[in-house]
Every structure is written in C-alpha cells, then in structure tokens.
Design a protein around this motif. Structure first.
Motif, short mmCIF file in Angstrom:
data_model
loop_
_atom_site.label_atom_id
_atom_site.label_comp_id
_atom_site.label_asym_id
_atom_site.label_seq_id
_atom_site.Cartn_x
_atom_site.Cartn_y
_atom_site.Cartn_z
N ILE A 41 0.56 -0.75 0.04
CA ILE A 41 -0.49 -0.15 -0.28
C ILE A 41 0.74 1.29 -0.04
CG2 ILE A 41 -1.88 -1.28 0.86
CD1 ILE A 41 -1.47 0.54 3.92
N VAL A 42 0.35 2.23 -0.29
CA VAL A 42 0.84 3.26 -0.57
C VAL A 42 1.38 4.25 1.07
CG1 VAL A 42 0.38 5.89 -1.20
CG2 VAL A 42 -0.72 4.41 -2.56
N PRO A 43 2.85 4.61 0.42
CA PRO A 43 3.66 4.38 1.75
C PRO A 43 3.40 5.88 2.18
CG PRO A 43 4.76 4.63 0.64
CD PRO A 43 3.97 4.36 -0.17
N MET A 44 3.28 6.17 3.38
CA MET A 44 4.14 7.58 4.69
C MET A 44 5.21 7.92 5.23
SD MET A 44 -0.32 7.45 5.66
CE MET A 44 -0.19 8.59 6.75
N PHE A 45 6.28 8.60 4.53
CA PHE A 45 7.40 7.55 5.22
C PHE A 45 7.33 9.37 5.89
CE2 PHE A 45 8.85 6.32 0.82
CZ PHE A 45 8.63 5.05 1.62
N CYS A 46 8.76 9.38 7.39
CA CYS A 46 9.16 10.47 8.09
C CYS A 46 10.36 10.63 7.72
CB CYS A 46 7.95 10.07 9.47
SG CYS A 46 6.63 9.48 9.45
N ASP A 47 10.62 11.74 9.04
CA ASP A 47 12.08 12.39 8.89
C ASP A 47 11.89 12.03 11.05
OD1 ASP A 47 11.42 13.86 10.58
OD2 ASP A 47 11.36 15.63 9.30
N THR A 48 12.85 11.75 11.00
CA THR A 48 13.63 10.87 12.46
C THR A 48 12.99 12.09 13.38
OG1 THR A 48 15.51 10.94 11.81
CG2 THR A 48 14.85 9.39 11.11
N LYS A 49 12.86 13.10 13.05
CA LYS A 49 13.18 14.22 13.89
C LYS A 49 12.37 14.04 15.05
CE LYS A 49 14.56 17.84 10.81
NZ LYS A 49 14.28 18.91 10.01
N VAL A 50 11.16 13.76 15.49
CA VAL A 50 10.38 12.96 16.65
C VAL A 50 10.22 11.80 16.15
CG1 VAL A 50 8.54 14.03 17.67
CG2 VAL A 50 9.97 15.63 16.50
N ALA A 51 9.89 11.30 15.61
CA ALA A 51 9.95 9.66 15.28
C ALA A 51 8.35 9.80 15.82
CB ALA A 51 10.90 9.01 15.99
N THR A 52 8.71 8.86 17.32
CA THR A 52 7.27 8.73 18.05
C THR A 52 8.34 9.36 19.32
OG1 THR A 52 7.94 6.46 18.48
CG2 THR A 52 6.13 7.15 16.97
N ASP A 53 8.78 10.17 19.28
CA ASP A 53 9.29 11.15 20.80
C ASP A 53 9.57 9.81 22.11
OD1 ASP A 53 10.16 13.47 21.68
OD2 ASP A 53 8.43 14.26 22.44
N HIS A 54 10.07 9.08 21.80
CA HIS A 54 10.78 8.01 23.15
C HIS A 54 11.84 8.60 24.02
CE1 HIS A 54 10.89 3.69 25.25
NE2 HIS A 54 12.69 3.92 24.80
N TYR A 55 12.43 9.45 23.07
CA TYR A 55 13.64 10.07 23.52
C TYR A 55 12.77 10.75 25.07
CZ TYR A 55 18.28 13.00 24.97
OH TYR A 55 19.18 12.77 24.70
N HIS A 56 11.97 11.59 25.40
CA HIS A 56 11.23 12.52 26.16
C HIS A 56 10.07 11.94 26.42
CE1 HIS A 56 12.84 15.26 23.13
NE2 HIS A 56 13.38 15.66 24.06
N HIS A 57 9.50 10.66 26.14
CA HIS A 57 8.64 9.39 26.93
C HIS A 57 9.28 8.20 27.86
CE1 HIS A 57 5.05 12.73 25.64
NE2 HIS A 57 6.17 12.17 25.12
N TYR A 58 10.12 7.60 27.66
CA TYR A 58 10.79 6.70 28.25
C TYR A 58 10.72 5.96 29.26
CZ TYR A 58 14.88 7.77 30.73
OH TYR A 58 15.28 8.14 32.09
#
Length: 472
Positions: A41-58
């Motif tokens: 199916i059609v992709p939805m690519f993202c950059d990595t600047k936030v991703a899913t913000d595990h860095y601040h939500h670990y």
C-alpha cells in the motif's frame, strides 16, 4: 515454559526516539537513509526528528511495559548518540547518561534489559568518510564504542546483542553496515567482504564485553527467514539449500565454529574474490566463538526459493539465487498489507533447525506484524495482531515443550508504535498506539491497543492463556 522465561518486547531506539540532534547526538545512517518503498500500500514516510518521541517519553513507555508485566525489554544504544561522529576521541557523556538512566529505570521496574549495540545507527560520518564496515578502521571505532557503552552499563545489563540482523549487511548495506557498494565491486564481492568484516566486528565486540564483564551473556543475532523449495524439483531444493546457507546460516556458522565455513570459502574461490582476513583477525574470531553464550534472531516470515531454468552457468545461477528479486510467494499463506507472508509454524521449524544445528540456547528477540491502523474513540481493535501472536506463541511453545528446544525468551515487536525500517508510520507494530500522523505530530499521546491487555494476560499466565477474550 520454564520459570525464568523472558517474556517481553523489543524496539530499535533509532526508529523511536526522535531527539534528533539533542544532547550531543550526531546524524546516523537511519537519519540520512534514502528510502526505497516496499511493495504494497501507499507509504507514508517520515523524517526522524521526532519519530514517536521515545526520547522524552521513555519512562512513560516503560511504565506501560511494566503494566503489561514484561520480564525483559530489548532496546538499542544509538551509536551516534554516544559517538556523534563515530571517530570521536571521547564518548558523549549525555548519551551515556541517558541510557544508564533508562537501564536503572528498567531495573527499578523489575524488567531485564537486553541491549543491542548496533541497530541501524552507525554515525553517518563513518559512512561518508570511511564507507562503514567495508573499511576495517571502522571495526576499531566500533570496538571503542562498545567499550564505552559496556564500561558504563557493566553489572546492570546481563544480556548483550553484538549486531542487529548481521546477515542483512550485504543486502541493505547502507542501513545495516553503513557502506555503499563501490562502482567497481560486484554484489558477490560486497557480500563476501561484508560477511567477513561484520564477523570480525562481532568478534571484537565479544572480546570487549567479556573482558569488561565476565558474567555478561553475549549473543549474535540474525534476521532469520527460512527458505523453502518452491517445488519438489531437485533444482529448487538445491537453490533453497544454497540460499539458506548464505542468507541464514553463514553468520552463525562463523560465530559458533570460529572459522569461515567451507561452502563460503568455495564461494569466494570460485569467484576469485580476494578477501582480507589476517591471522590476528582469525584468532579473534576463533576466541569469540568460545565465549558466545546464546544465539538470537528475529522472525517475521518465511520465503520460498526456486532455481532459474534459463541460467546454465553455475556461478551466474548462484548469484541470481543469492540476490533474487522475483518476490516469489508461497501459495499456502496469506500476507499483511505489505506482502509479508504469515507462516507461524515456520517459527517452530526455525527453532528446531537452529537448535539442532548449533546446540546453543536460542532467544527470539523480534517477532511481530505491521498493520495499517486507525485510532477510533481512543481505541485500536487489533485482533489481526492478536491472531498473529496467538499462532506464533503456540508454535514456539511446541518447539520448547515437544521438540526440546532451549529457548531463553520471546520478545515481541514491539511495545509501542514507531517508524518502520523504511521510516514508515503507516506500518504500525506496537501494543501501544502513539497518536501521530505522517505530516502531523498531533499530541503523541499513548493509547493501549486491545493487544496490550491480551499480551498482559499471556505473560501473567506464562503463555498458557492465549484466548482472545479481552473486555476492551
């Protein structure tokens, strides 16, 4: 299942963290990866600047893992967060602090950390300046990185993985090995050189870890996909045997025997490939084989392999099989939206096969399914994911309880949503939905899916209660 069986899940921090260049982190090969879209199916690519913000939500994410009852959690230390350029003289202390805080919080919650030392996160500088693991100088940089991480976390981390899906280095060389194939190098040459150099890198990591922490348990890891013959024709059986040796067995054969197997030496000699493997390196690889404690692998799907009836030259034929791009399908299995075929009993076959071949404890450190999902009224009814896990956990239990496989644990992929290896947010793997879209970060709020509560029940029952009867 044995009482100390490690139920849990795993993720790749470089795909989840975000925190792009925060606290001294440098660019890595995942940050700069130019994605080739998967079929489907059609992709939805993202950059990595936030991703899913595990860095601040670990801590919030680990709290959810603890609520599920995790016994173990596998994560990766992002190389470019510790050595931003890769050839830095000293490590980034803020990066080391971050992962030590994470390990301390896991231990506080009663969760065993399982740490991967390279997982799509080689500093981009090592790719641009040195061409990654095609350059043996990068092996030295890697050993220095491992020493910094293990020195900081020794005594707190028992289980280490030297290299994520090491067998995929020749196939996705930029992402997995931080290397581009030179214009004058064939695919077969790339395969040979990266197979040897990554084996040396693994061995160097084993040496460093055991020297610093003799009590640590070290595993090598592959991305395992068993290849079945497409038909009962002998040509297809030979093709599948060759593909399995080169794709699945080669790294483990080297790791466990401490030497290059004869079939690989034959492969190299038939093609007049001059591999560089000196006596000191051979000794490091041999010594590491005597210190390896377990073998780990990811499993998502099986594959099928056939020969090429129109190719008569055997060298050309083997190369075509090794780098086959036909996308052959097994008619007996269905697939997800991205065409990944679902073969649950293939996990049992893999466990039996690998245990019979190597006689070492095994560890499933990735297994899961990517699904295109939507949040509706704060909920995600992911019964397709539950069905996938029901079948695969049943399969591994048969391997352990009936076939006698020594299995350390099972880590699902994944505890939370994050970007796929193709930087894809539409393809979700987690037990927890993270509220962001492709082009809109929304609020990044965490929502447990139906599978969250199902897996909680599975762990609590030690894998005995797999019924999908959750009141959600």
């Amino acid at each position: 299942m044995k009482k100390d069986f490690l139920w849990g899940a795993a993720l790749s921090n470089v795909q989840a963290e975000g925190g792009y260049l925060e606290d001294g982190k440098g660019l890595n090969v995942y940050d700069t990866l130019v994605v080739t879209p998967e079929k489907g199916i059609v992709p939805m690519f993202c950059d990595t600047k936030v991703a899913t913000d595990h860095y601040h939500h670990y801590k919030e994410d680990i709290d959810l893992m603890a609520e599920m009852g995790f016994k173990a959690y596998r994560f990766s230390v992002v190389w470019s967060r510790i050595h931003p350029q890769g050839d830095d003289e000293v490590p980034n202390q803020k990066g080391l602090d971050y992962y030590e805080d994470m390990v301390d919080y896991l231990l506080e919650k009663g969760i065993e950390p399982v740490v991967s030392l390279v997982h799509f996160d080689m500093p981009d500088h090592l790719l641009r300046k040195y061409n990654g693991f095609l350059n043996k100088q990068v092996i030295d940089f890697y050993a220095k990185h491992v020493e910094a991480v293990v020195s900081r976390l020794q005594g707190k981390v028992k289980y280490w993985l030297t290299y994520n899906e090491i067998n995929l280095a020749p196939y996705q060389s930029d992402l997995v090995a931080g290397a581009y194939r030179p214009d004058d190098m064939s695919l077969a040459e790339l395969f040979a050189h990266l197979s040897v150099n990554t084996a040396i890198a693994h061995a160097r990591a084993v040496e460093v870890i055991k020297r610093i922490d003799a009590k640590a348990w070290i595993g090598g890891m592959i991305g395992h996909a068993p290849f079945y013959p497409l038909t009962c024709r002998s040509e297809d059986i030979i093709a599948a045997d060759f593909k399995n040796k080169m794709h699945n067995y080669l790294p483990f054969d080297i790791m466990t025997s401490g030497q290059l197997p004869e079939y690989f030496i034959n492969f190299v000699e038939k093609r007049n490939i001059d591999i560089l493997f000196n006596e000191d390196e051979k000794q490091v690889v041999k010594d590491a084989s005597e210190k390896l404690d377990y073998l780990a692998f990811s499993y998502y799907r099986s594959g099928v392999q056939s020969s090429f009836d129109d190719i008569e030259d055997l060298i050309e034929l083997e190369d075509a099989i090794l780098f086959d791009q036909r996308g052959l399908k097994n008619p007996h299995y269905t697939a997800n939206e991205w065409g990944w075929q679902i073969d649950a009993e293939g996990l049992r076959y893999s466990l039996i096969d690998l245990y019979d071949r190597y006689h070492k404890p095994l560890f499933i450190v990735e297994n899961g399914i990517g699904i295109d999902e939507k949040l509706v009224d704060g909920k995600v009814y992911d019964d397709e994911r539950i069905s996938y896990y029901q079948k695969h956990i049943t399969s591994l239990k048969r391997a352990v309880e009936h076939d006698g496989v020594d299995l350390l644990g099972y880590l699902a992929w994944s505890p939370i949503d994050f970007l796929s290896s193709h930087k894809e947010i539409r393809k979700r793997y987690g037990f927890v939905y993270i509220n962001r879209d492709f082009d809109d970060l929304l609020d990044l709020k965490r929502y447990p899916k139906k599978s969250f509560y199902w897996y909680q029940k599975v762990i609590k029952s030690d894998g005995e209660d797999l019924e999908n009867n959750i009141d959600y």
